[in-house]
Design an enzyme around this catalytic site. Structure first.
Site, PDB file in Angstrom:
ATOM      1  N   THR A 231       2.886  -5.231  -4.292  1.00 52.18           N
ATOM      2  CA  THR A 231       1.602  -6.330  -4.021  1.00 52.18           C
ATOM      3  C   THR A 231       1.275  -6.631  -4.727  1.00 52.18           C
ATOM      4  OG1 THR A 231       1.389  -3.916  -2.404  1.00 52.18           O
ATOM      5  CG2 THR A 231      -0.971  -5.408  -3.234  1.00 52.18           C
ATOM      6  N   ARG A 259       4.893   1.200  10.024  1.00 54.75           N
ATOM      7  CA  ARG A 259       4.208   0.925   9.015  1.00 54.75           C
ATOM      8  C   ARG A 259       3.032   0.440   8.766  1.00 54.75           C
ATOM      9  NH1 ARG A 259       3.280   0.004   3.196  1.00 54.75           N
ATOM     10  NH2 ARG A 259       2.074   2.457   2.083  1.00 54.75           N
ATOM     11  N   GLY A 261       0.092  -0.372   5.117  1.00 56.01           N
ATOM     12  CA  GLY A 261      -0.482   0.542   4.192  1.00 56.01           C
ATOM     13  C   GLY A 261      -2.060   0.181   3.335  1.00 56.01           C
ATOM     14  N   ASP A 262      -2.212   0.333   2.499  1.00 58.13           N
ATOM     15  CA  ASP A 262      -3.599  -0.163   2.400  1.00 58.13           C
ATOM     16  C   ASP A 262      -4.035  -1.293   1.788  1.00 58.13           C
ATOM     17  OD1 ASP A 262      -2.305   0.210  -0.297  1.00 58.13           O
ATOM     18  OD2 ASP A 262      -4.356  -0.645  -1.430  1.00 58.13           O
ATOM     19  N   THR A 282      -3.262  -1.873  -5.478  1.00 62.28           N
ATOM     20  CA  THR A 282      -1.987  -1.434  -5.529  1.00 62.28           C
ATOM     21  C   THR A 282      -1.251  -0.379  -5.968  1.00 62.28           C
ATOM     22  OG1 THR A 282       0.450  -2.362  -6.158  1.00 62.28           O
ATOM     23  CG2 THR A 282      -1.000  -2.563  -8.069  1.00 62.28           C
ATOM     24  N   GLY A 283      -0.294   0.169  -5.093  1.00 68.07           N
ATOM     25  CA  GLY A 283       0.094   1.344  -5.312  1.00 68.07           C
ATOM     26  C   GLY A 283       0.620   1.899  -3.591  1.00 68.07           C
ATOM     27  N   GLY A 285      -0.043   2.668  -0.943  1.00 66.93           N
ATOM     28  CA  GLY A 285      -1.216   3.247   0.176  1.00 66.93           C
ATOM     29  C   GLY A 285      -1.656   4.161   0.976  1.00 66.93           C
TER      30      GLY A 285
END
Length: 365
Positions: A231, A259, A261-262, A282-283, A285
């Site tokens: 990200t 899907r 993510g965050d 970033t990671g 999510g």
């Protein structure tokens, strides 16, 4: 008359306060993803390529700020550089879904009015961050998804491309490896651990693989590196004292079922509030969504009076770790203080201050 004069004086003071120039505090911070990023997995040539790309992103965003542009404009300019580079998992370098598509998400939030915009699961918008800004500025909504978001972007005059634009050989090969790893893990689960291992593979399978990375070439490792979250994001403070945060991503290799993510979730992967800070994450999510990471950092500052650095470390280095979440964040507060904590092996990151002082970092040390 005296009362009127005092009223006018008070009004003038208020106008002066609002007109305060923060030119000496303008700040821009970027990230290009966190994960298992080590020197052992990085050739000198590739490291230089990443550093050069990050440096260009910093320069583009900083130029906007120095010329008196807004924090939102600076964030967009910096993220465009990373979206247009195949090195990062956003835009041109987006990873592939299980079905062999590139589905991208992005979000923007500005701290003055706390307006926000986001797009999710888009496949034809060249620069998703610009679509998120259009949602914020040109609609009454906060998030649009899929075909609807693409139609909106087209109507607003944003650049639309054929999905083939996002194809890169390295990302496609990464998908094939992920699928093969998924099959291997499922077979191993059935034979060796009574089905207690990874179920269904998908994003989790991609995250938990990596045992055989030593057998891959340096070129391959650049695009997977075991657990790598690509990200991209940017946070900025402009001369008007306004904060903004933006995030853009291609999601996870081999992800399924649409899907999300965050990154496009306001408060999870992206958040900005002039009273506190601007955050881009970033990671992994799912953990960032459950922990509402970006907003939690702001809340600790607002309700507990914590500094940006202490709040960011409390959330990323303590809360997330306790919950099993991996990744990092970048943040800037209204005074130009920055934070870039991460609990993974590394995070592509950099910042530039009002005096032009800058730093680009990749590893823990």
């Amino acid at each position: 008359m005296k009362k009127l004069s005092l009223t006018l004086l008070g009004a003038f003071c208020c106008i002066s306060a609002f007109a305060q120039d923060f030119s000496d505090k303008i700040t821009l911070v970027i990230h290009g993803g966190a994960g298992t990023i080590t020197r052992a997995n990085m050739s000198p040539e590739r490291e230089k390529a990443y550093r050069d790309a990050l440096n260009i992103a910093l320069e583009k965003g900083y130029e906007v700020l120095k010329q008196g542009g807004t924090s939102v404009q600076a964030v967009e300019a910096a993220i465009h550089v990373m979206e247009d580079s195949p090195l990062f998992n956003a835009g041109k370098g987006a990873v592939f879904t299980h079905e062999g598509k590139n589905e991208m998400d992005a979000a923007i939030m500005e701290g003055k009015t706390m307006k926000a915009g986001a797009v999710a699961g888009v496949t034809t918008i060249k620069n998703p961050i610009s679509a998120a800004i259009a949602v914020m500025d040109q609609s009454v909504h906060v998030m649009m998804a899929g075909k609807g978001a693409e139609q909106f972007a087209k109507e607003k005059g944003l650049e639309i491309v054929d999905p083939s634009y996002f194809y890169t050989e390295a990302r496609y090969k990464a998908l094939q490896r992920a699928k093969e790893q998924e099959k291997t893990e499922l077979d191993h689960d059935a034979k060796d651990d009574g089905g207690k291992g990874i179920k269904g593979g998908g994003a989790e399978g991609e995250l938990k693989k990596g045992a055989k990375t030593g057998q891959r070439s340096a070129e391959e490792l650049i695009f997977t590196e075991g657990k790598k979250f690509g990200t991209v994001g940017c946070v900025a403070l402009d001369r008007f004292g306004n904060l903004a945060a933006g995030t853009s991503t291609g999601g996870m290799t081999n992800k399924r079922y649409g899907r999300i993510g965050d990154a496009p979730i306001i408060g999870a992967g992206t958040y900005a509030n002039n009273a506190t800070c601007a955050v881009s994450a970033t990671g992994h999510g799912e953990y960032f969504i459950r922990s509402v990471v970006a907003h939690d950092i702001s809340a600790l500052m607002e309700y507990k009076g914590m500094s940006l650095n202490n709040a960011a470390n409390e959330v990323v280095m303590k809360k997330l770790v306790e919950r099993g979440g991996e990744g990092g964040i970048i943040a800037v507060d209204r005074d130009g203080n920055i934070a870039m904590p991460f609990n993974s092996e590394g995070m592509y990151r950099g910042y530039i201050k009002s005096d032009g002082r800058r730093e680009i970092l990749i590893y823990k040390d």
